[in-house]
Write a protein that holds these residues in place. Structure first.
Motif, PDB file in Angstrom:
ATOM      1  N   GLN A  27     -87.542  19.748  15.405  1.00 32.76           N
ATOM      2  CA  GLN A  27     -86.341  18.905  15.491  1.00 32.76           C
ATOM      3  C   GLN A  27     -86.194  18.299  16.879  1.00 32.76           C
ATOM      4  O   GLN A  27     -85.830  17.127  17.020  1.00 32.76           O
ATOM      5  N   GLU A  74     -86.034  14.465  17.781  1.00 28.19           N
ATOM      6  CA  GLU A  74     -84.806  13.976  18.400  1.00 28.19           C
ATOM      7  C   GLU A  74     -85.057  13.219  19.693  1.00 28.19           C
ATOM      8  O   GLU A  74     -84.473  12.156  19.925  1.00 28.19           O
ATOM      9  N   LEU A 126     -79.510  20.716  20.479  1.00 30.58           N
ATOM     10  CA  LEU A 126     -80.615  21.441  19.849  1.00 30.58           C
ATOM     11  C   LEU A 126     -81.133  22.537  20.757  1.00 30.58           C
ATOM     12  O   LEU A 126     -81.507  23.619  20.301  1.00 30.58           O
ATOM     13  N   CYS A 184     -86.999  24.457  15.020  1.00 26.15           N
ATOM     14  CA  CYS A 184     -86.167  23.840  16.057  1.00 26.15           C
ATOM     15  C   CYS A 184     -87.011  22.969  16.971  1.00 26.15           C
ATOM     16  O   CYS A 184     -86.589  21.883  17.379  1.00 26.15           O
TER      17      CYS A 184
END
Lengths: 265, 163
Positions: free
Chosen positions: B121, B125, B99, B118
């Motif tokens: 995310q 994550e 990522l 992002c």
């Protein structure tokens, strides 16, 4: 602990005597290798420290180029001839650091009379050929691609003990003996510095199981002997069966042995 | 009792393998495990703990940098992404690292919406990874408690192929 960001000497009581400036030389054995590690990332400092300790090095880890110069006594103009020389056998530094880059630190070390003979190794997460070349030209001994593995550090250690003096002109020389690897895989390109084929070093081709769709439930040993596809750059197609035919060391002379292994997918 | 332990051990092994197979971990995690021994039994836990501290700090920095009314300093966001990419790479946190690679490109393109997405995310994550690793450690503690043989011996045998 290595968390304070300054000079840190993890679990090494002897190293606690080492001061920033004006202190006596640490009571190290003559045979003990002392490494100065420079990295702004705490995680990386802990890891490199562990790697070096496992290979029987004494480690001093600092978080910046300035701290490194301070530790070496190079941070002021006046000659420090009266100071006992700190015994530093190797300096390993990250390239990308805020403030002073590893390259700038390298230059300062090579400009100093006291420490210019100390081998300096650069670490970087980016495999940029121009960067590697620039560091080598400035006198770096080696260039490690992050994440650094035990095999990389063992290789450094091996040529330290053998006291190899490598001048800039010799940096492109290829060793004559090949590197010992898994028999199931072709040998990787040899490291540029003439390291011995340390048979106890773990194979450089430790591989990660890529999470691709072709991934079928293999046994764990099979999983971890599958080849690593090169993520970084295309010039890694350097599969050879003999060291002499390793290609173009001028292009990317030093790298970790990440490579493509066609035919083994 | 033995069969329960054996079953737990099997589940534990499968769990670890699944983390690799699903791309949560890569060979750098294996490398870290191999650096752990009886003399440094907490090495992996220590490194991971520092990594997750890093995640909290860096994600916070990035969120603040992206939360500007007015001009966003994408180079500052990028600098934090670079750091996170580095530490995730060093611990074998494969998805987080992946990522970060995307994130870096989005910063360079000064893609605001892309960066915000992002970052979300990345946040999910690293927290997911943390939970999974915590599960793994919890199970390992149970197994060790039930069975005096070190669970890391099993891990070493399976993952590193050592006998």
């Amino acid at each position: 602990m290595a968390r304070d960001g300054g000079v840190s000497c993890l679990r090494s009581s002897e190293m606690m005597n080492v001061g920033i400036r004006g202190m006596e030389s640490p009571p190290l054995d003559v045979d003990e290798v002392h490494v100065l590690a420079v990295d702004d990332s705490l995680v990386d400092r802990i890891v490199i420290e562990r790697l070096l300790r496992i290979t029987s090095c004494k480690v001093t880890a600092v978080d910046s180029g300035w701290r490194a110069l301070e530790f070496l006594g190079l941070d002021n103009e006046k000659a420090s001839a009266e100071l006992d020389r700190l015994k530093v056998d190797l300096i390993i530094t990250d390239y990308c650091m805020p403030g002073m880059t590893g390259y700038e630190l390298l230059k300062k070390i090579k400009e100093s009379s006291s420490f210019r003979q100390v081998p300096v190794v650069i670490m970087s997460s980016e495999n940029v050929v121009t960067r590697i070349d620039r560091c080598l030209e400035e006198g770096a001994e080696d260039f490690l691609l992050k994440p650094v593995k035990l095999a990389d550090v063992k290789r450094l250690r091996s040529y330290l003990t053998r006291d190899v003096k490598v001048s800039n002109g010799n940096k492109r020389k290829l060793p004559e003996d090949s590197v010992t690897v898994n028999t199931s895989l072709p040998p990787p390109p040899p490291p540029l510095i003439n390291s011995s084929d340390s048979s106890d070093s773990s194979p450089p081709l430790t591989i990660s199981p890529e999470s691709s769709d072709s991934y079928s439930p293999l046994s764990p040993v099979e999983i971890f002997s599958s080849p690593l596809s090169s993520q970084l750059d295309e010039e890694d197609d350097v599969l050879t069966s003999s060291p002499e035919s390793s290609p173009a060391p001028e292009e990317s002379p030093i790298r970790r042995q990440k490579m493509e292994s066609p035919g083994l997918d | 009792m033995d069969s329960h332990v054996a079953q737990l051990q099997m589940q534990y092994r499968n769990y670890i393998l699944s983390l690799y197979q699903q791309g949560f971990l890569d060979d750098q995690f294996t490398e870290l495990k191999s650096l752990q021994d009886d003399g440094s039994p907490d090495f992996v836990a220590e490194v991971l703990s520092l990594f997750f501290d890093d995640c909290v700090k860096l994600v916070g920095n990035m969120a603040r940098a992206l939360d500007q009314t007015g001009t966003v300093d994408f180079s500052q966001v990028g600098a934090n992404v670079h750091q996170l990419k580095g530490s995730s790479s060093s611990v074998g946190a494969k998805r987080v690292k992946g990522l970060c690679i995307n994130f870096k490109e989005l910063c360079e393109a000064k893609n605001y919406e892309g960066c915000v997405r992002c970052l979300q995310q990345v946040d999910i994550e690293y927290k997911t990874l943390k939970a999974k690793l915590q599960d793994m450690f919890n199970v390992s503690v149970i197994i060790v408690h039930m069975n005096p043989v070190s669970v890391w011996d099993d891990f070493n045998k399976i993952i590193l192929g050592k006998e």
